[in-house]
Scaffold this active site. Structure first.
Site, PDB file in Angstrom:
ATOM      1  N   HIS A 212      49.416  45.438  47.538  1.00 27.71           N
ATOM      2  CA  HIS A 212      49.618  46.583  48.435  1.00 27.71           C
ATOM      3  C   HIS A 212      50.820  46.434  49.356  1.00 27.71           C
ATOM      4  O   HIS A 212      51.146  47.355  50.096  1.00 27.71           O
ATOM      5  CB  HIS A 212      48.370  46.835  49.280  1.00 27.71           C
ATOM      6  CG  HIS A 212      48.194  45.852  50.382  1.00 27.71           C
ATOM      7  ND1 HIS A 212      47.706  44.591  50.170  1.00 27.71           N
ATOM      8  CD2 HIS A 212      48.483  45.917  51.698  1.00 27.71           C
ATOM      9  CE1 HIS A 212      47.688  43.933  51.301  1.00 27.71           C
ATOM     10  NE2 HIS A 212      48.154  44.709  52.257  1.00 27.71           N
TER      11      HIS A 212
HETATM   12  C1  UD1 Z   1      47.718  48.310  56.278  1.00 29.53           C
HETATM   13  C2  UD1 Z   1      48.335  47.224  57.140  1.00 29.53           C
HETATM   14  C3  UD1 Z   1      48.483  45.945  56.340  1.00 29.53           C
HETATM   15  C4  UD1 Z   1      47.161  45.548  55.723  1.00 29.53           C
HETATM   16  C5  UD1 Z   1      46.658  46.712  54.882  1.00 29.53           C
HETATM   17  C6  UD1 Z   1      45.339  46.406  54.237  1.00 29.53           C
HETATM   18  C7  UD1 Z   1      49.946  47.902  58.857  1.00 29.53           C
HETATM   19  C8  UD1 Z   1      51.385  47.956  59.190  1.00 29.53           C
HETATM   20  N1  UD1 Z   1      49.668  47.594  57.577  1.00 29.53           N
HETATM   21  O1  UD1 Z   1      48.647  48.593  55.238  1.00 29.53           O
HETATM   22  O2  UD1 Z   1      48.898  44.910  57.198  1.00 29.53           O
HETATM   23  O3  UD1 Z   1      47.355  44.402  54.918  1.00 29.53           O
HETATM   24  O4  UD1 Z   1      46.506  47.840  55.751  1.00 29.53           O
HETATM   25  O5  UD1 Z   1      44.909  47.472  53.460  1.00 29.53           O
HETATM   26  O6  UD1 Z   1      49.118  48.099  59.715  1.00 29.53           O
HETATM   27  N2  UD1 Z   1      45.798  55.544  52.698  1.00 29.53           N
HETATM   28  C9  UD1 Z   1      44.765  56.271  52.149  1.00 29.53           C
HETATM   29  N3  UD1 Z   1      43.516  56.075  52.661  1.00 29.53           N
HETATM   30  C10 UD1 Z   1      43.257  55.214  53.662  1.00 29.53           C
HETATM   31  C11 UD1 Z   1      44.321  54.496  54.226  1.00 29.53           C
HETATM   32  C12 UD1 Z   1      45.583  54.661  53.722  1.00 29.53           C
HETATM   33  O7  UD1 Z   1      44.954  57.049  51.232  1.00 29.53           O
HETATM   34  O8  UD1 Z   1      42.083  55.088  54.083  1.00 29.53           O
HETATM   35  C13 UD1 Z   1      47.157  55.722  52.140  1.00 29.53           C
HETATM   36  C14 UD1 Z   1      47.987  56.674  52.970  1.00 29.53           C
HETATM   37  O9  UD1 Z   1      48.750  57.445  52.115  1.00 29.53           O
HETATM   38  C15 UD1 Z   1      48.903  55.763  53.769  1.00 29.53           C
HETATM   39  C16 UD1 Z   1      49.041  54.559  52.853  1.00 29.53           C
HETATM   40  O10 UD1 Z   1      47.815  54.469  52.140  1.00 29.53           O
HETATM   41  O11 UD1 Z   1      50.107  56.380  54.062  1.00 29.53           O
HETATM   42  C17 UD1 Z   1      49.300  53.296  53.606  1.00 29.53           C
HETATM   43  O12 UD1 Z   1      48.339  53.134  54.671  1.00 29.53           O
HETATM   44  P1  UD1 Z   1      48.751  52.376  56.019  1.00 29.53           P
HETATM   45  O13 UD1 Z   1      47.579  52.272  56.919  1.00 29.53           O
HETATM   46  O14 UD1 Z   1      49.997  52.971  56.568  1.00 29.53           O
HETATM   47  O15 UD1 Z   1      49.175  50.939  55.540  1.00 29.53           O
HETATM   48  P2  UD1 Z   1      48.565  49.969  54.428  1.00 29.53           P
HETATM   49  O16 UD1 Z   1      49.544  49.871  53.314  1.00 29.53           O
HETATM   50  O17 UD1 Z   1      47.150  50.305  54.098  1.00 29.53           O
END
Ligand code: UD1
Length: 370
Positions: A212
């Site tokens: 991820h």
């Molecule tokens: C976040 C953390 C990372 C952690 C990871 C674990 C930060 C900077 N990053 O990264 O350190 O290792 O979580 O999973 O805080 N999305 C969904 N559903 C959700 C959550 C996210 O669809 O419940 C999608 C969204 O399109 C979002 C993307 O995933 O834009 C990324 O989510 P985000 O919370 O920005 O960062 P992660 O890559 O999950």
């Protein structure tokens, strides 16, 4: 009466706050009428049921007292939204202490909001450093540690890093690893998981892959390279690939799902108990996660980390983890070593004994009431 608010936001936070909450509840049960309240705030950084709700259920976390519902966004938007909403909670609740864990955007957002209101902050999993400032988490770690009052460290390297950054000794507490507290306490439940049967898997006959990190999944070229690696590995072993939402979106966007074959089981993200059962019985794990490097080290499962650096060096120095860097041929070589029985054995790091949360709670209660 003293009040603590613990913050959770993203998936890797839940298994860290759950044992801290349990240690506080156990303390309160043993000390009736003790003047302490513990509340939990969920920022909503992760909001899908398989990224959040399932962990509350699996880890027996109570419903959060506050849900900020901030959702996804750019780093600035997400961090700013959390700060605006969390400040309202802090102003109305007036806690004496905020506990933040890990290195996600919710961690820095809530610690910054609290210190600006003069509220003490405890950072659990402090001091970890990858020395790679292109990782958003590294910035979150450095900043959170710089402003926290109590820094709870999970491995020796964290103590050295904090001292080098000029953090005074009296703020640093080497207590062990709260995520391993969760792992140890749920092992009996893990034994009862039916996930292997669900996917028709036999112990040691498959590998697990998780991806991820933006550096691995955001560019088409890199993601395609890694998919090619999975296809190569799948000629030797079946692979289970629980796909993070960020990775799923990019696989779809770049039209790469078509390359996965029948020996690669692509699935949605799994709950905590099933995921731990899956890695505990696997032949190897290939990942770019932070926490999984620690869970595999505790379980003695070979782990290949698709990154150039790790903020958790103890997992490489004495655990079962290796860094394969960017070159996927290196990762493939390690997988072959594992399958041929030529991989290193690891040991369990100091203080990863299931009691880190108890140590943290004891120290915090002393500090709050001194
Ligand atoms: C976040 C953390 C990372 C952690 C990871 C674990 C930060 C900077 N990053 O990264 O350190 O290792 O979580 O999973 O805080 N999305 C969904 N559903 C959700 C959550 C996210 O669809 O419940 C999608 C969204 O399109 C979002 C993307 O995933 O834009 C990324 O989510 P985000 O919370 O920005 O960062 P992660 O890559 O999950």
């Amino acid at each position: 009466m003293k009040k603590i608010i613990s913050v959770v936001g993203a998936r890797p936070n839940f298994m860290k706050v759950a044992p801290i909450n349990r240690a506080i509840q156990n303390f309160l049960r043993d000390h009736s009428d003790f003047p302490l309240i513990h509340k939990i705030c969920h920022t909503g950084q992760h909001y899908d049921s398989d990224m959040s709700d399932v962990f509350f259920k699996d880890l027996e976390l109570p419903e959060p007292d506050f849900y900020l519902g901030v959702g996804s966004g750019s780093h600035a938007v997400q961090t700013a939204r959390i700060m605006i909403e969390f400040e309202k909670i802090l102003i109305s609740e007036k806690p004496d202490l905020v506990i933040v864990v890990g290195d996600v955007n919710s961690t820095i957002a809530c610690s910054l909001t609290a210190v600006k209101l003069g509220i003490k902050v405890a950072h659990v999993e402090a001091g970890l450093r990858s020395f790679d400032r292109t990782m958003p988490e590294e910035i979150n770690r450095i900043l959170t540690d710089a402003i926290s009052d109590y820094l709870f460290v999970s491995e020796e390297s964290g103590v050295k890093n904090l001292k080098r950054e000029g953090i005074p000794d009296e703020k640093i507490f080497f207590v062990g690893n709260v995520m391993i507290d969760s792992l140890i306490s749920y092992l009996p439940k893990v034994e009862r998981s039916e996930i292997l049967g669900f996917f028709s898997l036999k112990p040691s006959q498959y590998g697990v892959v998780t991806l991820h990190r933006p550096s691995n999944v955001d560019s088409k070229e890199r993601l395609k390279q890694i998919i090619d690696l999975l296809v190569d590995i799948s000629e030797y072993k079946r692979i289970v690939f629980p796909i993070h939402p960020r990775t799923a979106q990019n696989l779809e966007k770049y039209d790469l799902l078509k390359f996965l074959n029948h020996n690669i089981i692509a699935t949605k993200p799994l709950g905590y108990i099933d995921f731990i059962a899956l890695i505990k019985n696997s032949a190897f794990v290939l990942t770019d996660s932070g926490g999984i490097q620690e869970e595999t080290t505790y379980l003695g499962i070979p782990c290949i980390t698709l990154r150039n650096s790790t903020e958790r060096p103890v997992t490489v120095e004495i655990g079962t983890n290796v860094l394969s860097g960017e070159d996927i041929t290196v990762a493939f070589k390690y997988i072959m070593e594992i399958l041929n029985g030529n991989f290193k054995n690891g040991k369990i790091p100091e203080l990863w004994d299931g009691k880190a949360s108890e140590r943290i709670v004891k120290i915090l209660i002393e500090k709050l009431f001194e």
